[in-house]
Each structure stands twice: as structure tokens, then as C-alpha cells.
Design a protein around this motif. Sequence first.
Motif, short mmCIF file in Angstrom:
data_model
loop_
_atom_site.label_atom_id
_atom_site.label_comp_id
_atom_site.label_asym_id
_atom_site.label_seq_id
_atom_site.Cartn_x
_atom_site.Cartn_y
_atom_site.Cartn_z
N GLU A 38 0.84 -1.20 0.00
CA GLU A 38 0.00 0.00 0.00
C GLU A 38 0.88 1.25 0.00
O GLU A 38 2.07 1.17 0.32
CB GLU A 38 -0.96 -0.01 1.20
CG GLU A 38 -0.31 0.11 2.54
CD GLU A 38 -1.35 0.13 3.67
OE1 GLU A 38 -2.48 0.61 3.46
OE2 GLU A 38 -1.02 -0.33 4.77
N SER A 39 0.27 2.37 -0.35
CA SER A 39 0.98 3.63 -0.40
C SER A 39 1.65 3.88 0.96
O SER A 39 1.04 3.62 1.98
CB SER A 39 -0.02 4.74 -0.72
OG SER A 39 0.55 6.00 -0.57
N PRO A 40 2.88 4.33 1.05
CA PRO A 40 3.75 4.84 -0.04
C PRO A 40 4.58 3.75 -0.75
O PRO A 40 5.48 4.13 -1.50
CB PRO A 40 4.64 5.82 0.71
CG PRO A 40 4.77 5.25 2.09
CD PRO A 40 3.49 4.54 2.38
N TYR A 41 4.33 2.50 -0.54
CA TYR A 41 4.98 1.37 -1.22
C TYR A 41 6.46 1.20 -0.92
O TYR A 41 6.97 0.09 -0.89
CB TYR A 41 4.79 1.45 -2.75
CG TYR A 41 3.37 1.78 -3.17
CD1 TYR A 41 2.35 0.85 -3.05
CD2 TYR A 41 3.05 3.05 -3.65
CE1 TYR A 41 1.04 1.16 -3.41
CE2 TYR A 41 1.74 3.37 -4.02
CZ TYR A 41 0.76 2.42 -3.89
OH TYR A 41 -0.53 2.73 -4.24
N LEU A 42 7.18 2.32 -0.74
CA LEU A 42 8.63 2.24 -0.55
C LEU A 42 9.03 2.71 0.84
O LEU A 42 8.32 3.49 1.47
CB LEU A 42 9.34 3.12 -1.58
CG LEU A 42 9.11 2.77 -3.05
CD1 LEU A 42 9.70 3.84 -3.95
CD2 LEU A 42 9.68 1.39 -3.37
N ASP A 43 10.17 2.21 1.32
CA ASP A 43 10.72 2.67 2.60
C ASP A 43 11.49 3.98 2.34
O ASP A 43 11.54 4.45 1.21
CB ASP A 43 11.69 1.62 3.17
CG ASP A 43 11.06 0.24 3.19
OD1 ASP A 43 9.83 0.18 3.37
OD2 ASP A 43 11.79 -0.75 3.01
N SER A 44 12.12 4.48 3.41
CA SER A 44 12.82 5.77 3.29
C SER A 44 14.00 5.67 2.32
O SER A 44 14.39 6.67 1.71
CB SER A 44 13.30 6.23 4.66
OG SER A 44 14.00 5.18 5.28
N ASP A 45 14.56 4.48 2.16
CA ASP A 45 15.71 4.35 1.24
C ASP A 45 15.27 4.02 -0.19
O ASP A 45 16.05 3.50 -1.00
CB ASP A 45 16.70 3.30 1.75
CG ASP A 45 16.03 1.95 1.98
OD1 ASP A 45 14.79 1.88 1.83
OD2 ASP A 45 16.73 0.98 2.30
N MET A 46 14.00 4.30 -0.50
CA MET A 46 13.43 4.12 -1.83
C MET A 46 13.44 2.66 -2.30
O MET A 46 13.42 2.38 -3.49
CB MET A 46 14.16 5.00 -2.87
CG MET A 46 14.02 6.49 -2.62
SD MET A 46 12.31 7.00 -2.42
CE MET A 46 11.80 7.12 -4.12
N ALA A 47 13.48 1.75 -1.35
CA ALA A 47 13.37 0.32 -1.70
C ALA A 47 12.20 -0.24 -0.91
O ALA A 47 11.64 0.43 -0.04
CB ALA A 47 14.65 -0.40 -1.35
N SER A 48 11.83 -1.46 -1.21
CA SER A 48 10.76 -2.10 -0.45
C SER A 48 11.33 -3.32 0.24
O SER A 48 12.10 -4.08 -0.33
CB SER A 48 9.62 -2.51 -1.38
OG SER A 48 8.76 -3.39 -0.71
N ARG A 49 10.95 -3.47 1.51
CA ARG A 49 11.48 -4.57 2.29
C ARG A 49 10.97 -5.92 1.78
O ARG A 49 11.67 -6.91 1.81
CB ARG A 49 11.02 -4.36 3.74
CG ARG A 49 11.70 -5.24 4.72
CD ARG A 49 11.34 -4.79 6.11
NE ARG A 49 11.72 -5.77 7.08
CZ ARG A 49 11.33 -5.76 8.33
NH1 ARG A 49 10.53 -4.81 8.77
NH2 ARG A 49 11.73 -6.69 9.17
N TRP A 50 9.74 -5.92 1.30
CA TRP A 50 9.09 -7.20 0.97
C TRP A 50 8.91 -7.44 -0.52
O TRP A 50 8.48 -8.50 -0.93
CB TRP A 50 7.71 -7.28 1.65
CG TRP A 50 7.77 -7.08 3.14
CD1 TRP A 50 7.21 -6.07 3.86
CD2 TRP A 50 8.44 -7.93 4.09
NE1 TRP A 50 7.48 -6.23 5.19
CE2 TRP A 50 8.23 -7.36 5.36
CE3 TRP A 50 9.19 -9.10 3.98
CZ2 TRP A 50 8.76 -7.93 6.54
CZ3 TRP A 50 9.71 -9.68 5.14
CH2 TRP A 50 9.48 -9.08 6.39
#
Length: 321
Positions: A38-50
Motif C-alpha cells: 500500500e501507499s507509499p509502497y517504498l521505505d525511506s531508502d526508496m526500496a521495499s522490504r518485501w
Amino acid sequence: MKWLSSICVLAATWAVGLVQAAEDTEMKSVPLRTHSLESPYLDSDMASRWWDFGGDTMIRADKYVRLAADQPSQSGWIFSRIPLTANNFEIEMEFSIAGKGNLHGDGFAMWITKERAQPGDVFGHTDRFEGLGVFFDTYKNNRPGVVFPYVMAMMGDGKTTYDRANDGKANELGGCSARGLRSSSVPSKAKLTYLKDESLSLDLQYKTEGTWTKCFDLKATDSMPLKLPNQAYLGFSAHTGELSDNFDIVKVETKNLYQPRASIPRTKDGKKLASSFERSSKKSGGGWLWFFFKIILFAGVCGGGYVGYNAYRTRQRYNRF
Ligand SMILES: [Ca+2]
């Protein structure tokens, strides 16, 4: 009076037990954050954990994961990093298909496959996949008499190719026409429900908000076992050719479904007597009727006892004078 209150307390405890027993037969769910988006889809480092994503996939943190943009020859994907190990699950996703032109293509897909992050030409994912593909096909190649967009499921065995020339017809498990799925006036949603060795169903929402339309509801049989690979990843991908659309995933909510009562009655050959859903609805239906009958009986006993006790006390008071 003590004996009466003791009985009432006992009966109340028993009634609460009955309510809990009735609830225990319902299917329960636990959200799976590892397979939700769900939004914002990305973490603070512009990647996604999952999730991993690639190809032409673009993420707009406040709006969507765009698998393919409304331009020719786009292809993008997003896949879970860890396999979906739940036996029974429900995946509800919100998406959007919209574009400027008069003709549109090609479509997007939801995947639960052994392969992950392997771009290819089946709606942006690899052909000869092993596992489930649900295709939201917006361009009719060759299916006379069928209204498009067409939504369908295929269970790949790792060897069979997607029947591109006939929009998947050769390997279709189940499907439905969904006129109005593109540029729908309400948020478009799809809900896939899978019960291991039992069933696979898909519901769509695109005509009216809050109203689900059944697309297909499949029961497992010997010739169609509906088996998913032991290690299968959840993913989405889209592909445009000469014709295009914006294919956006807005939200994905995955839930592990389970029934708290582990023991399920089986026949001699090991088959379940009824599907868990059927059984729970039947049981809870009968259970509730019986439960209300007992509540009325219980209220009658306690109420009657109270009235009787009052009458007895009044009589005693009069006897004293
Ligand atoms: Ca097609």
C-alpha cells in the motif's frame, strides 16, 4: 435465594461458552504484511522490504505501482521477496486500467508462481511458468463471441505455453467477461480466495462500490487438483504492445485464512465431509438457533424464579402480621 443466583451464574457461563463455540467454527484471517502493498509502497531508502520490482515499473508513492504506462512496448513487474507459504489465503487488490487511445492492450496479470522476477512475454512474466496466473486481458486476439476485457486463470505446469493466439483459451481454468473493467467509475478490485486441495475463486468489483461479482468459483477434482507449487511467489506484471494503457496496482491486502478447530470430520477414504466454509455456515446457523432457544429458556427459569421468590417473600411478610 442463593441457589437461584448460583444456577443463573452457571447458566450464564454456559451460554458464553456456547457463543465462543459458535465463533470457533468461523474461518479466521491474519493479515500478511509480507505479501501486502500500500501507499507509499517504498521505505525511506526508496526500496521495499518485501517486494522487488523491475522492467518499466514506476512507483508513485502517493498513488500507485505502475506496471506499464500508456505507451507502446512497456513491460514491468513487481514480485514478493519471500514465498507465500499459507495453505489457505485471500488476496484482495485494488487496481486501475485506463488510457487515452480508442484501442487498448495488452493487459496485466496476477501471479502465484515458482518463478519470480523473470520478465517475459505473458503479460510481462515468463512463459512456461509453474503455478497460477490470473490474466486481465484487455485486447482480444482471437476469441469470437467473447466480450473483452476478459479475466481468466491458468494453472501452469512449467512446460505448457500460454495460448496467446486464442487469449489463453486452451488452458483456461475459469474466467469471465468484465465489460467496464477499464476506466471504471468506482475503484476496481479483485479478490482471489484459495483453500488448499479445495477451491479457487475470483470475485471482481468494478460496477458498484461494495458489490462483488463472481468471476469463477472452482472446486478441486482429481482431474483439476488446483495445486500450487510448494514455493510460490506473489507477483504482478503488465505488458503493452502497439496498443497500450496505464496498468496500476493501488493496493494489495493478503490474508492467511484458517479455521481454529484443527479436527475436521473426514470420511473413510480421507475426504472431508464438507468444505470448511459450508460446514462452518451450517454449524453456526444451527448452533445459533439452538443458542437462542436456550437463552429464552434460561431467561424464563431465572425470571420465573425471581417472580416466585418475590411472591414467597410477600406472603411471608403478610404472615408476620
Ligand atoms: Ca489478448
